[in-house]
Design a protein around this motif. Structure first.
Motif, PDB file in Angstrom:
ATOM      1  N   PRO A 125      -5.442 -13.103 -12.040  1.00 15.92           N
ATOM      2  CA  PRO A 125      -5.380 -12.222 -10.880  1.00 15.92           C
ATOM      3  C   PRO A 125      -5.744 -10.794 -11.246  1.00 15.92           C
ATOM      4  N   GLY A 126      -6.379 -10.096 -10.305  1.00 11.19           N
ATOM      5  CA  GLY A 126      -6.733  -8.693 -10.532  1.00 11.19           C
ATOM      6  C   GLY A 126      -6.189  -7.791  -9.445  1.00 11.19           C
ATOM      7  N   TYR A 127      -5.313  -8.355  -8.578  1.00 12.25           N
ATOM      8  CA  TYR A 127      -4.614  -7.572  -7.549  1.00 12.25           C
ATOM      9  C   TYR A 127      -5.561  -7.027  -6.489  1.00 12.25           C
ATOM     10  N   GLU A 128      -5.177  -5.935  -5.835  1.00  9.11           N
ATOM     11  CA  GLU A 128      -5.879  -5.523  -4.612  1.00  9.11           C
ATOM     12  C   GLU A 128      -7.333  -5.120  -4.876  1.00  9.11           C
ATOM     13  N   ALA A 129      -8.204  -5.553  -3.979  1.00  9.80           N
ATOM     14  CA  ALA A 129      -9.627  -5.242  -4.106  1.00  9.80           C
ATOM     15  C   ALA A 129      -9.973  -4.014  -3.262  1.00  9.80           C
ATOM     16  N   HIS A 130     -11.178  -3.516  -3.469  1.00  9.30           N
ATOM     17  CA  HIS A 130     -11.730  -2.409  -2.685  1.00  9.30           C
ATOM     18  C   HIS A 130     -10.889  -1.133  -2.773  1.00  9.30           C
ATOM     19  N   LEU A 131     -10.275  -0.895  -3.929  1.00  2.00           N
ATOM     20  CA  LEU A 131      -9.567   0.375  -4.109  1.00  2.00           C
ATOM     21  C   LEU A 131     -10.593   1.470  -4.339  1.00  2.00           C
ATOM     22  N   LYS A 132     -10.335   2.636  -3.745  1.00  2.00           N
ATOM     23  CA  LYS A 132     -11.186   3.781  -4.028  1.00  2.00           C
ATOM     24  C   LYS A 132     -10.519   4.576  -5.138  1.00  2.00           C
ATOM     25  N   ARG A 133     -11.269   4.822  -6.194  1.00  2.00           N
ATOM     26  CA  ARG A 133     -10.675   5.474  -7.350  1.00  2.00           C
ATOM     27  C   ARG A 133     -10.563   6.981  -7.139  1.00  2.00           C
TER      28      ARG A 133
ATOM     29  N   GLU B 115      -8.429  -9.620  -2.576  1.00  3.29           N
ATOM     30  CA  GLU B 115      -7.954  -9.589  -3.953  1.00  3.29           C
ATOM     31  C   GLU B 115      -9.091  -9.716  -4.942  1.00  3.29           C
ATOM     32  N   ARG B 116      -8.853  -9.198  -6.150  1.00  2.00           N
ATOM     33  CA  ARG B 116      -9.786  -9.408  -7.257  1.00  2.00           C
ATOM     34  C   ARG B 116      -9.284 -10.586  -8.083  1.00  2.00           C
TER      35      ARG B 116
ATOM     36  N   ALA C 208     -18.349  -9.353  -6.683  1.00  2.00           N
ATOM     37  CA  ALA C 208     -17.572  -8.112  -6.729  1.00  2.00           C
ATOM     38  C   ALA C 208     -18.408  -6.853  -6.565  1.00  2.00           C
ATOM     39  N   GLN C 209     -19.729  -6.981  -6.441  1.00  3.10           N
ATOM     40  CA  GLN C 209     -20.569  -5.781  -6.402  1.00  3.10           C
ATOM     41  C   GLN C 209     -20.655  -5.178  -4.996  1.00  3.10           C
ATOM     42  N   VAL C 210     -19.554  -5.100  -4.302  1.00  5.97           N
ATOM     43  CA  VAL C 210     -19.524  -4.499  -2.972  1.00  5.97           C
ATOM     44  C   VAL C 210     -18.306  -3.599  -2.884  1.00  5.97           C
ATOM     45  N   SER C 211     -18.386  -2.566  -2.030  1.00  6.19           N
ATOM     46  CA  SER C 211     -17.248  -1.655  -1.918  1.00  6.19           C
ATOM     47  C   SER C 211     -16.382  -1.969  -0.698  1.00  6.19           C
ATOM     48  N   GLU C 212     -16.857  -2.863   0.152  1.00 13.66           N
ATOM     49  CA  GLU C 212     -16.025  -3.285   1.282  1.00 13.66           C
ATOM     50  C   GLU C 212     -16.347  -4.735   1.623  1.00 13.66           C
ATOM     51  N   PRO C 213     -15.460  -5.429   2.344  1.00 12.46           N
ATOM     52  CA  PRO C 213     -15.690  -6.855   2.614  1.00 12.46           C
ATOM     53  C   PRO C 213     -16.992  -7.079   3.381  1.00 12.46           C
ATOM     54  N   PRO C 214     -17.795  -8.067   3.001  1.00 14.54           N
ATOM     55  CA  PRO C 214     -19.038  -8.325   3.722  1.00 14.54           C
ATOM     56  C   PRO C 214     -18.781  -8.859   5.133  1.00 14.54           C
ATOM     57  N   ALA C 215     -19.785  -8.687   5.997  1.00 15.51           N
ATOM     58  CA  ALA C 215     -19.625  -9.006   7.420  1.00 15.51           C
ATOM     59  C   ALA C 215     -19.275 -10.473   7.644  1.00 15.51           C
ATOM     60  N   ASP C 216     -19.867 -11.374   6.845  1.00 20.80           N
ATOM     61  CA  ASP C 216     -19.601 -12.799   7.105  1.00 20.80           C
ATOM     62  C   ASP C 216     -18.155 -13.165   6.782  1.00 20.80           C
ATOM     63  N   ILE C 217     -17.565 -12.485   5.799  1.00 19.58           N
ATOM     64  CA  ILE C 217     -16.154 -12.747   5.473  1.00 19.58           C
ATOM     65  C   ILE C 217     -15.264 -12.222   6.602  1.00 19.58           C
ATOM     66  N   ILE C 218     -15.604 -11.021   7.114  1.00 16.94           N
ATOM     67  CA  ILE C 218     -14.822 -10.454   8.215  1.00 16.94           C
ATOM     68  C   ILE C 218     -14.913 -11.363   9.445  1.00 16.94           C
ATOM     69  N   ALA C 219     -16.121 -11.904   9.679  1.00 17.29           N
ATOM     70  CA  ALA C 219     -16.298 -12.808  10.832  1.00 17.29           C
ATOM     71  C   ALA C 219     -15.447 -14.067  10.661  1.00 17.29           C
ATOM     72  N   LYS C 220     -15.381 -14.573   9.439  1.00 12.86           N
ATOM     73  CA  LYS C 220     -14.575 -15.784   9.190  1.00 12.86           C
ATOM     74  C   LYS C 220     -13.094 -15.504   9.426  1.00 12.86           C
ATOM     75  N   ILE C 221     -12.648 -14.300   8.997  1.00  8.13           N
ATOM     76  CA  ILE C 221     -11.238 -13.957   9.195  1.00  8.13           C
ATOM     77  C   ILE C 221     -10.943 -13.809  10.682  1.00  8.13           C
TER      78      ILE C 221
END
Lengths: 111, 181
Positions: free
Chosen positions: A20-28, A54-55, A83-96
């Motif tokens: 596990p790598g915990y929360e994804a899309h954190l802004k540093r 999650e990562r 992992a090479q994205v800074s926010e969830p891609p549109a198709d994942i958001i559509a699935k959710i």
């Protein structure tokens, strides 16, 4: 048992093959950031009951980091993506949104 | 010149499947991604095509396996490792790549017999019914990393040399007569 499909090698990896790598899309926030921003980056996690991003690392496989969208309340997996994205891609958001009507990426639910 | 020695000196066990530690075998880790000459470079040393994701291309004693999007495993006879590295260095000159001899860092096992899959089924979270011929599966064997693929009526299992004794113990225990699934 949690099964996530690694988007790099396509293996349907079982939880014990992953790390596990915990929360994804954190802004540093690093040098130059205010103490409040750094504290939020360091410690404040969203942790809603429901949809999480999650990562994960395919440790016992190809060794690559990837991201997963899943619900921590029902353990439903919406999808995984590289992992090479800074926010969830549109198709994942559509699935959710297909499974959770009214759910928005910022975590708010619109009726 | 010292003689190469495999991790367990060719240990074997006969249970409901046969476990053999084989080797020493020449293994080279080749890391490269998006390199144009890569398929030709691999063809020149193993005489196989560049494997598709999660596949292993086997050609007699030589093989090339896909380990990750930027990593390949080349298997050649132990004595040919330095010649293979020289060939890779020549054909990939100027390209961003890494080719390293890892022969002595690995141990390699053969699990043979009609029920060879049962031995591995107990150790790894892998659906062996769905494992395709020529598919290289990187996974774990109990607590350590391993790579395995079906080959010649059995399986070949690769692990780190430092855990060779542990993996031999696992395979031996898993192949105890009477413990078939």
């Amino acid at each position: 048992m949690l099964i996530l499909e690694c988007p790099y090698c396509g293996v349907k990896a079982e939880e014990t093959e992953l790390s596990p790598g915990y929360e994804a899309h954190l802004k540093r926030f690093g040098p130059g950031a205010s103490p409040e921003e750094f504290e939020a980056y360091m410690f404040a996690r969203k942790n809603p009951k429901g949809v999480h991003f999650e990562r994960w690392r395919h440790t016992y496989g190809c060794g690559k980091w990837f991201l997963a969208a899943r619900c921590t309340a029902t353990l439903e997996v919406f999808g995984t993506y590289p992992a090479q994205v800074s926010e969830p891609p549109a198709d994942i958001i559509a699935k959710i949104q297909a499974r959770r009507p009214g759910w928005q990426p910022d975590g708010k639910v619109t009726k | 010149m010292s003689e190469p020695v495999s991790a367990l000196g060719g240990a074997s066990f006969h249970g409901f499947a046969t476990i053999r530690e084989i080797g020493p075998l020449g293994m080279i880790t080749l890391r490269a991604k998006g390199v144009k000459a890569l398929d030709k470079a691999v063809k020149a040393v193993t005489d196989t095509k560049l494997p598709a994701p999660r596949r292993i291309e086997i050609n007699g004693e030589k093989a090339c396996g896909w380990m990750s999007p930027d990593e390949y495993l080349l298997i050649v006879p132990y004595a040919e490792v330095s010649a293979t590295l020289a060939s890779l260095a020549k054909s990939l000159a100027g390209e961003h790549h890494l080719a390293v001899d890892v022969s002595d860092a690995r141990a390699i096992f053969r699990v043979e017999g009609d029920k060879a899959a049962d031995v591995l089924r107990k150790l790894s979270p892998v659906d062996f019914e769905m494992l395709q011929p020529g598919e290289l599966r990187r996974t774990r064997a109990a607590q350590v990393a391993a790579a395995m693929w079906a080959q010649d009526a059995g399986f070949t299992v690769v692990c780190f040399r430092s855990v060779a004794g542990y993996v031999m113990g696992l395979l031996t225990h898993s192949a105890q007569p009477g413990s078939e699934l």
